[in-house]
Design an enzyme around this catalytic site. Structure first.
Site, PDB file in Angstrom:
ATOM      1  N   ASP A 183     109.089 -47.538   2.082  1.00 13.26           N
ATOM      2  CA  ASP A 183     109.320 -46.180   2.132  1.00 13.26           C
ATOM      3  C   ASP A 183     109.682 -45.991   3.567  1.00 13.26           C
ATOM      4  O   ASP A 183     110.555 -44.994   3.866  1.00 13.26           O
ATOM      5  CB  ASP A 183     107.944 -45.306   1.961  1.00 13.26           C
ATOM      6  CG  ASP A 183     107.488 -45.574   0.406  1.00 13.26           C
ATOM      7  OD1 ASP A 183     108.338 -46.055  -0.224  1.00 13.26           O
ATOM      8  OD2 ASP A 183     106.494 -44.970   0.273  1.00 13.26           O
ATOM      9  N   SER A 235     115.496 -27.771 -32.149  1.00 10.01           N
ATOM     10  CA  SER A 235     114.235 -28.618 -32.194  1.00 10.01           C
ATOM     11  C   SER A 235     114.330 -30.000 -33.091  1.00 10.01           C
ATOM     12  O   SER A 235     115.300 -30.053 -33.647  1.00 10.01           O
ATOM     13  CB  SER A 235     113.380 -27.480 -32.799  1.00 10.01           C
ATOM     14  OG  SER A 235     111.805 -27.973 -32.610  1.00 10.01           O
ATOM     15  N   LEU A 236     113.141 -30.338 -33.561  1.00  4.56           N
ATOM     16  CA  LEU A 236     113.400 -31.372 -34.479  1.00  4.56           C
ATOM     17  C   LEU A 236     112.096 -31.416 -35.491  1.00  4.56           C
ATOM     18  O   LEU A 236     111.321 -30.721 -35.548  1.00  4.56           O
ATOM     19  CB  LEU A 236     112.518 -32.832 -33.718  1.00  4.56           C
ATOM     20  CG  LEU A 236     113.619 -33.391 -32.802  1.00  4.56           C
ATOM     21  CD1 LEU A 236     113.091 -34.308 -31.954  1.00  4.56           C
ATOM     22  CD2 LEU A 236     114.837 -34.060 -33.528  1.00  4.56           C
ATOM     23  N   GLU A 284     113.413 -43.709 -30.307  1.00  4.22           N
ATOM     24  CA  GLU A 284     113.090 -43.609 -28.766  1.00  4.22           C
ATOM     25  C   GLU A 284     111.766 -43.013 -28.877  1.00  4.22           C
ATOM     26  O   GLU A 284     111.278 -42.278 -29.533  1.00  4.22           O
ATOM     27  CB  GLU A 284     114.197 -42.650 -28.184  1.00  4.22           C
ATOM     28  CG  GLU A 284     115.569 -42.916 -28.259  1.00  4.22           C
ATOM     29  CD  GLU A 284     116.494 -41.683 -28.159  1.00  4.22           C
ATOM     30  OE1 GLU A 284     115.917 -40.900 -27.527  1.00  4.22           O
ATOM     31  OE2 GLU A 284     117.631 -41.834 -28.642  1.00  4.22           O
ATOM     32  N   LYS A 322     109.046 -40.228 -27.952  1.00  2.00           N
ATOM     33  CA  LYS A 322     109.207 -38.899 -28.077  1.00  2.00           C
ATOM     34  C   LYS A 322     108.393 -38.493 -26.733  1.00  2.00           C
ATOM     35  O   LYS A 322     107.023 -38.360 -26.763  1.00  2.00           O
ATOM     36  CB  LYS A 322     108.499 -38.105 -29.009  1.00  2.00           C
ATOM     37  CG  LYS A 322     108.790 -36.660 -29.117  1.00  2.00           C
ATOM     38  CD  LYS A 322     108.338 -35.987 -30.476  1.00  2.00           C
ATOM     39  CE  LYS A 322     108.582 -34.482 -30.804  1.00  2.00           C
ATOM     40  NZ  LYS A 322     108.248 -33.635 -29.469  1.00  2.00           N
ATOM     41  N   ASP A 360     106.704 -36.266 -23.928  1.00  3.38           N
ATOM     42  CA  ASP A 360     105.906 -35.064 -23.881  1.00  3.38           C
ATOM     43  C   ASP A 360     106.354 -34.174 -22.623  1.00  3.38           C
ATOM     44  O   ASP A 360     105.310 -34.337 -21.811  1.00  3.38           O
ATOM     45  CB  ASP A 360     104.276 -35.182 -24.295  1.00  3.38           C
ATOM     46  CG  ASP A 360     103.717 -33.963 -24.701  1.00  3.38           C
ATOM     47  OD1 ASP A 360     104.548 -33.033 -25.049  1.00  3.38           O
ATOM     48  OD2 ASP A 360     102.471 -34.246 -24.734  1.00  3.38           O
ATOM     49  N   TYR A 375     114.536 -38.141 -17.886  1.00  6.55           N
ATOM     50  CA  TYR A 375     114.867 -39.091 -18.907  1.00  6.55           C
ATOM     51  C   TYR A 375     116.384 -38.525 -19.597  1.00  6.55           C
ATOM     52  O   TYR A 375     115.809 -37.717 -20.459  1.00  6.55           O
ATOM     53  CB  TYR A 375     113.954 -39.718 -19.650  1.00  6.55           C
ATOM     54  CG  TYR A 375     112.807 -40.432 -19.169  1.00  6.55           C
ATOM     55  CD1 TYR A 375     113.016 -41.764 -19.065  1.00  6.55           C
ATOM     56  CD2 TYR A 375     111.733 -39.746 -18.836  1.00  6.55           C
ATOM     57  CE1 TYR A 375     111.729 -42.590 -18.526  1.00  6.55           C
ATOM     58  CE2 TYR A 375     110.685 -40.434 -17.991  1.00  6.55           C
ATOM     59  CZ  TYR A 375     110.687 -42.003 -17.914  1.00  6.55           C
ATOM     60  OH  TYR A 375     109.812 -42.784 -17.428  1.00  6.55           O
ATOM     61  N   LYS A 420     116.733 -41.288 -34.557  1.00  8.03           N
ATOM     62  CA  LYS A 420     118.153 -40.432 -34.762  1.00  8.03           C
ATOM     63  C   LYS A 420     119.036 -41.542 -35.511  1.00  8.03           C
ATOM     64  O   LYS A 420     118.905 -42.562 -35.389  1.00  8.03           O
ATOM     65  CB  LYS A 420     118.509 -40.154 -33.469  1.00  8.03           C
ATOM     66  CG  LYS A 420     117.779 -39.423 -32.658  1.00  8.03           C
ATOM     67  CD  LYS A 420     118.257 -39.249 -31.344  1.00  8.03           C
ATOM     68  CE  LYS A 420     117.302 -38.494 -30.443  1.00  8.03           C
ATOM     69  NZ  LYS A 420     117.179 -38.738 -28.896  1.00  8.03           N
ATOM     70  N   LYS A 469     105.232 -37.892 -35.206  1.00 12.06           N
ATOM     71  CA  LYS A 469     104.381 -37.574 -34.426  1.00 12.06           C
ATOM     72  C   LYS A 469     102.897 -38.145 -34.519  1.00 12.06           C
ATOM     73  O   LYS A 469     102.336 -38.687 -35.509  1.00 12.06           O
ATOM     74  CB  LYS A 469     103.826 -35.961 -34.822  1.00 12.06           C
ATOM     75  CG  LYS A 469     104.934 -35.154 -34.472  1.00 12.06           C
ATOM     76  CD  LYS A 469     105.392 -34.737 -33.224  1.00 12.06           C
ATOM     77  CE  LYS A 469     104.465 -33.646 -32.249  1.00 12.06           C
ATOM     78  NZ  LYS A 469     105.052 -32.359 -32.596  1.00 12.06           N
ATOM     79  N   CYS A 528      71.088 -17.539  -9.249  1.00 10.40           N
ATOM     80  CA  CYS A 528      71.374 -18.852  -9.230  1.00 10.40           C
ATOM     81  C   CYS A 528      70.328 -19.595 -10.170  1.00 10.40           C
ATOM     82  O   CYS A 528      69.081 -19.166 -10.166  1.00 10.40           O
ATOM     83  CB  CYS A 528      71.115 -19.690  -7.865  1.00 10.40           C
ATOM     84  SG  CYS A 528      70.977 -21.353  -8.084  1.00 10.40           S
ATOM     85  N   CYS A 541      67.669 -21.938  -8.096  1.00 11.07           N
ATOM     86  CA  CYS A 541      66.878 -21.276  -6.950  1.00 11.07           C
ATOM     87  C   CYS A 541      66.348 -19.787  -7.368  1.00 11.07           C
ATOM     88  O   CYS A 541      65.540 -19.110  -6.516  1.00 11.07           O
ATOM     89  CB  CYS A 541      67.227 -21.295  -5.713  1.00 11.07           C
ATOM     90  SG  CYS A 541      68.578 -20.424  -5.063  1.00 11.07           S
ATOM     91  N   CYS A 593      76.222 -19.760  -5.168  1.00 15.96           N
ATOM     92  CA  CYS A 593      74.912 -19.391  -4.602  1.00 15.96           C
ATOM     93  C   CYS A 593      74.778 -19.505  -3.164  1.00 15.96           C
ATOM     94  O   CYS A 593      75.276 -20.615  -2.758  1.00 15.96           O
ATOM     95  CB  CYS A 593      74.069 -20.473  -5.366  1.00 15.96           C
ATOM     96  SG  CYS A 593      72.423 -20.702  -4.272  1.00 15.96           S
ATOM     97  N   CYS A 653      68.952 -23.902  -1.585  1.00 13.55           N
ATOM     98  CA  CYS A 653      68.889 -23.863  -2.950  1.00 13.55           C
ATOM     99  C   CYS A 653      68.725 -25.560  -3.131  1.00 13.55           C
ATOM    100  O   CYS A 653      69.619 -26.457  -2.687  1.00 13.55           O
ATOM    101  CB  CYS A 653      70.098 -23.258  -3.547  1.00 13.55           C
ATOM    102  SG  CYS A 653      70.243 -23.838  -5.421  1.00 13.55           S
TER     103      CYS A 653
HETATM  104  S1  IVH Z   1     116.180 -35.238 -29.362  1.00 14.59           S
HETATM  105  C1  IVH Z   1     118.272 -31.999 -31.642  1.00 14.59           C
HETATM  106  N1  IVH Z   1     114.944 -37.553 -28.202  1.00 14.59           N
HETATM  107  O1  IVH Z   1     111.172 -33.086 -28.539  1.00 14.59           O
HETATM  108  C2  IVH Z   1     117.697 -32.219 -30.355  1.00 14.59           C
HETATM  109  N2  IVH Z   1     113.864 -34.817 -28.162  1.00 14.59           N
HETATM  110  O2  IVH Z   1     110.285 -31.598 -30.761  1.00 14.59           O
HETATM  111  C3  IVH Z   1     116.413 -32.758 -30.312  1.00 14.59           C
HETATM  112  N3  IVH Z   1     111.947 -34.812 -26.819  1.00 14.59           N
HETATM  113  O3  IVH Z   1     112.989 -30.084 -27.737  1.00 14.59           O
HETATM  114  C4  IVH Z   1     115.949 -33.595 -29.156  1.00 14.59           C
HETATM  115  N4  IVH Z   1     111.656 -36.988 -26.376  1.00 14.59           N
HETATM  116  O4  IVH Z   1     112.234 -31.476 -25.724  1.00 14.59           O
HETATM  117  C5  IVH Z   1     115.065 -35.681 -28.491  1.00 14.59           C
HETATM  118  N5  IVH Z   1     113.870 -38.830 -27.055  1.00 14.59           N
HETATM  119  C6  IVH Z   1     113.944 -37.659 -27.400  1.00 14.59           C
HETATM  120  C7  IVH Z   1     112.805 -36.853 -27.010  1.00 14.59           C
HETATM  121  C8  IVH Z   1     112.998 -35.499 -27.471  1.00 14.59           C
HETATM  122  C9  IVH Z   1     111.121 -35.850 -26.433  1.00 14.59           C
HETATM  123  C10 IVH Z   1     111.670 -33.397 -27.242  1.00 14.59           C
HETATM  124  C11 IVH Z   1     112.576 -32.282 -27.037  1.00 14.59           C
HETATM  125  C12 IVH Z   1     112.617 -31.652 -27.886  1.00 14.59           C
HETATM  126  C13 IVH Z   1     111.462 -31.829 -28.745  1.00 14.59           C
HETATM  127  C14 IVH Z   1     111.313 -31.388 -30.197  1.00 14.59           C
END
Ligand code: IVH
Length: 739
Positions: free
Chosen positions: A68, A117-118, A148, A150, A152, A278, A344, A368, A463, A466, A481, A486
């Site tokens: 560093d 979303s998924l 891949e 998921k 969080d 990522y 995917k 999930k 408290c 005391c 307190c 105390c």
């Molecule tokens: S693909 C069509 N890949 O999960 C778009 N999403 O529950 C879908 N997420 O909004 C996204 N890791 O924020 C994809 N390897 C990954 C992911 C991922 C986390 C999140 C992402 C998405 C949410 C859907």
């Protein structure tokens, strides 16, 4: 192994060729000697190259090849050069990650295409159903899956523009927002070190990104990378500890913290916390991943993005199930939170055939994992009294196992937090554990099986230990307190005072502390120092040997020194670092206790909040009396004062050439720390020219103006010389200054 390609075992697939390479091996421009005679533009370019390479090694590959300190030295050299040559400054310089003043609010910007979303699958059956649908709809098109993690965190879209030279520059970072319109958080995104601010043309060309559609005369083309921002667990833990120490409620989990951080208006704060990005999607000409998901992840890796290494391609659900099992097993050792695996369809052609439902692609699914959370009932809400007197509510739970750990009670921070969540005695609550982080209550559940709680929480007016009245300072969330005697506070104080990192009285454990308080032998910390062996022997289960040992430790602790005593007093916000700063700045307890707030804030690193806390502590007569008594009892209340360096006061130095032990930046820092000035050019006002190897034109100028010249050893000798009293001339051994 029947997987199509198995690359998940390596931490950085596709990037091994770049991992753990020195800059030279990675083809980074060699660093020229920082000779002022060299072309500054070349030096700046080489330094940036090096810094980017090391940022990549550290933040993308997790494989730093320099310390560093070495990194900081390079960064300081670049900063100094850019300060000298502002015309060379560019927004993609590694020095420019934190830019501009905080925004008032974030602009809303439409996404190039919706951030969807998924759909979720929660078990094998749902996964198999999805696989069947995929095969039905794909017809004769290939079905290969990419799995891949998921992550969080929160999704983010990064927009890059390619300029006429073929380089890509980050121009925008957008949060998901409602999926159609996101928030422009570019200034904050720039501080994420794993996000490249620019990408060299060679990499863009190799990834065929420069063949995207023309976007105008200046900007050749552009592309977008989508992915996830996460806060690593160690960064989460550290930042949360800081919040708690500053009296704020901790963030519930890393995702919330990452989201909150990315959406704060204070970019400096974002830069201080570690967030990682990522990448998982490339959007080009309005389309996802033309080359397919697997190839896209390889492309993102080669462009310098962090791509999660735990991924693989599969042909069957059975293979995917094995990957899921393996992933779930390693979940706790990842260092960041995941909530499942995303599967995917690899091929873009197949993806297009499958298309979308309203909110999600049909070609992807999120499997999930069961959350590390559990539902249980709150038996009661108790109040604990801390050593500062702070009342902290504690939810006593019907014990419940959360991710393999039995949780029996959960700290609730303060009354506002209880009101926000609506927790009562008898409430049913969801308890969650993020990584190895302390469990917390996420929500109260009320439904047919989980009736509402029956005992509303009321913060006591007195408290619970005391029974003295409690106080809530204006504008503060916490209640205290304020009775310094105390017993609850005293017990906590004793425990803290004797802690290994404070006065180190190891023999004084929880039980002995309790016995000492209950027997009345100890009514204050100071009473520890008047304890006798006979007194200790009157306590149950205390033998001669242990009494002698604890008395020896107590006697020994008298020499712990000022910083430790300051820590041991339990002044709010005064931990080890602050105590040491106070001790070395003021040198004695008298000086600290009589310092004004103004004097306290003058100490580097001490802000107004800490200064006020220290000052307020010594305003209370009982606290002063305690300190006086401790001093009488022989505790060491002094520390060596930090020497204020001023031996170079009034002197101006100019540096030329390369030194053998110090970098130019270090020499400058040292001179300035000793009260001297460093200037860029030789003039009659220069006291000394410090000459290194390959000195430039400055040496001739100094000779012409008869400015004294010294070499690096002479400079080091001057720096090492004791500080003269203010006003005295520099030590005689130093060469005579010019002018
Ligand atoms: S693909 C069509 N890949 O999960 C778009 N999403 O529950 C879908 N997420 O909004 C996204 N890791 O924020 C994809 N390897 C990954 C992911 C991922 C986390 C999140 C992402 C998405 C949410 C859907």
């Amino acid at each position: 192994m029947s997987a199509v390609k198995h690359d998940a075992s390596s931490e950085n697939p596709g990037s091994q060729d770049e991992a753990l390479l020195t800059p030279a091996e990675a083809g980074v421009t060699p660093l020229p000697r920082l000779d002022p005679a060299a072309d500054p533009a070349t030096q700046v370019a080489a330094l940036r190259d090096h810094l980017r390479h090391h940022e990549y090694q550290y933040y993308v590959l997790d494989a730093p090849t320099i310390s560093d300190q070495e990194y900081d030295t390079l960064m300081n050299q670049l900063k100094a050069l850019e300060a000298e040559h502002p015309d060379l400054l560019t927004p993609d310089s590694p020095t420019q990650r934190v830019m501009g003043a905080p925004a008032e609010r974030f602009a809303k910007v439409a996404h190039s295409r919706p951030m969807l979303s998924l759909d979720n699958a929660y078990n094998e059956e749902e996964l198999r159903d999805w696989d069947r649908r995929v095969h039905d709809l794909a017809g004769n098109l290939p079905v290969v899956y990419v799995a891949e993690l998921k992550l969080d965190g929160l999704s983010l879209a990064l927009h890059y523009e390619i300029n006429a030279r073929g380089e890509a520059h980050l121009v925008r970072g957008l949060t998901r927002g409602d999926g159609s319109i996101g928030e422009d958080v570019t200034t904050n995104v720039r501080t994420i070190r794993s996000v490249p601010l620019s990408i060299p043309s060679a990499k863009i060309h190799k990834a065929h990104l420069d063949s995207s559609e023309d976007a105008g005369p200046e900007v050749k083309a552009g592309f977008e990378i989508r992915g996830e921002v996460v806060m690593p667990l160690d960064a989460f833990k550290k930042a949360n500890e800081e919040r708690v120490a500053a009296g704020q409620a901790p963030a519930a989990n890393p995702r919330n913290f990452a989201a909150g951080t990315l959406r704060t208006l204070d970019t400096q704060l974002v830069a201080k916390r570690r967030l990682d990005f990522y990448g998982y999607f490339l959007v080009i000409n309005g389309e996802y991943n033309p080359a397919g998901q697997h190839a896209t992840l390889e492309t993102l890796t080669s462009l310098g993005f962090r791509v999660n290494p735990h991924r693989d391609t599969f042909k069957s659900v059975d293979q995917i199930l094995a990957f899921l099992a393996k992933t779930e097993e390693s979940r706790d050792s990842l260092g960041y939170e995941i909530d499942g695996v995303v599967i995917k369809v690899d091929s873009q052609a197949t993806q297009l055939r499958l298309g979308y439902t309203g909110r999600a692609p049909r070609w992807a699914i999120a499997y999930k994992f069961t959350a590390r959370a559990a539902v249980t009932q709150v038996r009661e809400i108790q109040i604990t009294v801390g050593r500062t007197g702070k009342l902290t509510p504690l939810a006593v739970l019907v014990p419940v196992v959360v991710g393999g750990v039995t949780v029996t009670n959960v700290g609730l921070f303060n009354a506002d937090e209880i009101a926000r969540l609506g927790i009562m005695g008898g409430s049913w609550v969801r308890v969650q554990r993020a990584g190895d982080v302390i469990p917390n209550i996420v929500e109260v559940i009320v439904d047919a099986e989980h009736p509402e709680g029956t005992v509303p929480f009321v913060l006591p007016t007195h408290c619970p230990v005391c029974h003295q009245p409690v106080e809530k300072a204006e504008g503060e969330v916490d209640t205290y307190c304020i009775n310094i005697d105390c017993p609850a506070r005293l017990w906590q104080s004793l425990m803290y005072f004797s802690h290994r990192g404070v006065m180190n009285i190891e023999g004084l454990g929880q039980v002995l502390a309790q016995q000492l308080l209950e027997s009345g032998l100890v009514k204050s910390i100071a009473d520890l120092y008047t304890l006798t062996e006979d007194q200790l022997l009157t306590l149950e289960r205390v033998g001669k040997k242990s009494a002698e040992a604890v008395l020896a430790q107590i006697a020994n602790s008298k020499n712990a020194g000022l910083a430790r005593v300051l820590m041991g007093l339990g002044i709010p916000f005064v931990g080890e670092r602050t105590a040491e700063l106070l001790a070395s700045e003021f040198g004695s307890m008298d000086a600290v206790s009589n310092a004004s707030v103004d004097e306290l804030v003058k100490v580097q690193e001490i802000g107004p909040k800490v200064a006020a806390a220290v000052h307020d502590f010594f305003e209370i007569p009982q606290n002063r009396a305690l300190v006086a008594r401790l001093a009488e009892l022989g505790l060491k209340m002094t520390a060596e004062r930090k020497q204020k360096s001023n031996q170079l006061e009034g002197l101006t130095f100019v540096l030329t050439g390369t030194f053998s032990t110090l970098s130019r930046e270090e020499a400058k820092e040292k001179i300035e720390a000793a009260g001297g000035k460093v200037s860029g050019s030789v003039s009659k006002k220069t006291s000394y020219l410090v000459v290194g190897e390959d000195a430039g034109s400055k040496l001739a100028k100094a000779q012409e103006l008869k400015v004294a010249t010294i070499d690096e050893p002479a400079l080091l000798a001057m720096l090492a010389a004791p500080s003269p009293a203010i006003g005295e001339p520099p030590s005689e051994s130093a060469p005579e200054p010019a002018g």
